[in-house]
Design an enzyme around this catalytic site. Sequence first.
Site, short mmCIF file in Angstrom:
data_model
loop_
_atom_site.label_atom_id
_atom_site.label_comp_id
_atom_site.label_asym_id
_atom_site.label_seq_id
_atom_site.Cartn_x
_atom_site.Cartn_y
_atom_site.Cartn_z
N ASP A 10 0.87 -1.18 0.00
CA ASP A 10 0.00 0.00 0.00
C ASP A 10 0.90 1.23 0.00
OD1 ASP A 10 -2.57 1.34 0.28
OD2 ASP A 10 -1.90 1.90 2.27
N SER A 11 0.27 2.40 -0.17
CA SER A 11 1.05 3.63 -0.15
C SER A 11 1.51 4.00 1.26
CB SER A 11 0.20 4.77 -0.72
OG SER A 11 -1.00 4.87 0.00
N TYR A 42 -0.64 8.48 -2.67
CA TYR A 42 -0.71 8.14 -4.09
C TYR A 42 -1.94 8.79 -4.74
CZ TYR A 42 2.76 4.30 -3.91
OH TYR A 42 3.90 3.54 -3.80
N GLY A 43 -2.93 9.08 -3.90
CA GLY A 43 -4.24 9.50 -4.40
C GLY A 43 -4.26 10.81 -5.16
N CYS A 73 -3.88 -1.24 -2.09
CA CYS A 73 -4.19 0.16 -2.37
C CYS A 73 -5.27 0.30 -3.46
CB CYS A 73 -2.91 0.86 -2.81
SG CYS A 73 -3.11 2.61 -3.08
N ASN A 74 -6.34 0.99 -3.13
CA ASN A 74 -7.42 1.21 -4.11
C ASN A 74 -6.96 2.09 -5.27
OD1 ASN A 74 -10.44 0.44 -3.04
ND2 ASN A 74 -8.97 0.68 -1.40
N THR A 75 -6.10 3.05 -4.96
CA THR A 75 -5.61 3.95 -6.01
C THR A 75 -4.85 3.15 -7.06
OG1 THR A 75 -5.47 5.72 -4.38
CG2 THR A 75 -4.24 6.03 -6.42
N GLU A 153 -3.53 9.06 9.07
CA GLU A 153 -2.05 8.99 9.21
C GLU A 153 -1.59 9.74 10.46
OE1 GLU A 153 0.58 7.74 7.06
OE2 GLU A 153 -0.78 6.74 5.68
N CYS A 185 -10.80 3.05 -0.12
CA CYS A 185 -9.43 3.47 0.18
C CYS A 185 -9.03 2.69 1.43
CB CYS A 185 -9.40 4.98 0.45
SG CYS A 185 -7.81 5.54 1.09
N THR A 186 -7.82 2.16 1.41
CA THR A 186 -7.39 1.30 2.52
C THR A 186 -7.43 1.99 3.87
OG1 THR A 186 -5.17 1.97 1.93
CG2 THR A 186 -5.85 -0.24 1.29
N HIS A 187 -7.23 3.28 3.87
CA HIS A 187 -7.20 4.00 5.15
C HIS A 187 -8.59 4.12 5.79
CE1 HIS A 187 -3.33 5.28 3.60
NE2 HIS A 187 -3.05 5.88 4.74
N1 DGL Z 1 -3.84 3.69 0.17
C1 DGL Z 1 -4.50 4.58 -0.73
C2 DGL Z 1 -5.74 3.95 -1.32
O1 DGL Z 1 -6.20 2.91 -0.90
C3 DGL Z 1 -4.89 5.86 -0.06
C4 DGL Z 1 -3.79 6.75 0.40
C5 DGL Z 1 -3.06 7.50 -0.67
O2 DGL Z 1 -3.56 8.49 -1.22
O3 DGL Z 1 -1.94 7.10 -0.90
O4 DGL Z 1 -6.27 4.48 -2.27
#
Ligand code: DGL
Length: 268
Positions: A10-11, A42-43, A73-75, A153, A185-187
Amino acid sequence: MDSRPIGIFDSGVGGLTVVKEVMNNLAGESIVYFGDTARVPYGSKSKQTVTRFSAQIIRFLLSQDVKAIIIACNTVSSNSIEELREMFPDIPMVEVVGPGVHMALRTTRSGKIGVVGTQATIASHKYPELLIEQNEALEVYGKACPLFVPLVEDGWANHNVAFEVVAEYLKPLLEKNIDSLILGCTHYPMLTHTIKKVVGDQVELINPAEEAAKRMEDILVKNNMTSDDEKPEYKFYVSDSEERFKEMAQIFLHKPIEHIATVPIEEY
Ligand code: DGL
């Protein structure tokens, strides 16, 4: 039997929501996790950059002899999955958008589904595209929530400020009377408590990580690659700020993190 670890990336810390599902449901599996803490978020980045970063991480995970990979990571899943599958055709890969779509189709009664995610995930239109491909009658409403990631975060997930922010972002989706909300989004599952307070009992929250762990299990079973190790190993790697990551991971996973190291990911 195959005792090699599963790679998960993930990011940043968000992918720990996927790690938790794998630890709980695939208890005999070892894990190598990579969180790109130096380059999060990453988003807000372009598809090309997200793909390049992800390819570096996959090369690192392959160097750790992983038997399969979960793109937590969804992104990455919504922007780069086709390119990554083409670049790495030999490693089984599970992403998270398909699993989220599958869960939403099972959950919705009214056919009104909300999707929250990063700017890049919402701009990719991947969730609505896949949902409507399955059922044209669905109404899908997306909303980018860029402030959710820094709240998580920075450890503010249960703060009053988080409640205000969540309420503001979700207002337009609640006005559409959605009955299911994909946490794209994972967060965001780390904000579950606060999101529930805002949406109440009428909206079902969907965490794609749950189904992603099941998909990984299916792949491992089908290919005779499961492991029932009594003492699986969990190794964590980051690109920056080991201590901060370790602190958050220990709180979230309720486990001591024994192995953590920093990796110069640009070299992969
Ligand atoms: N982990 C990213 C996701 O699931 C979100 C955080 C990011 O923007 O990096 O999309």
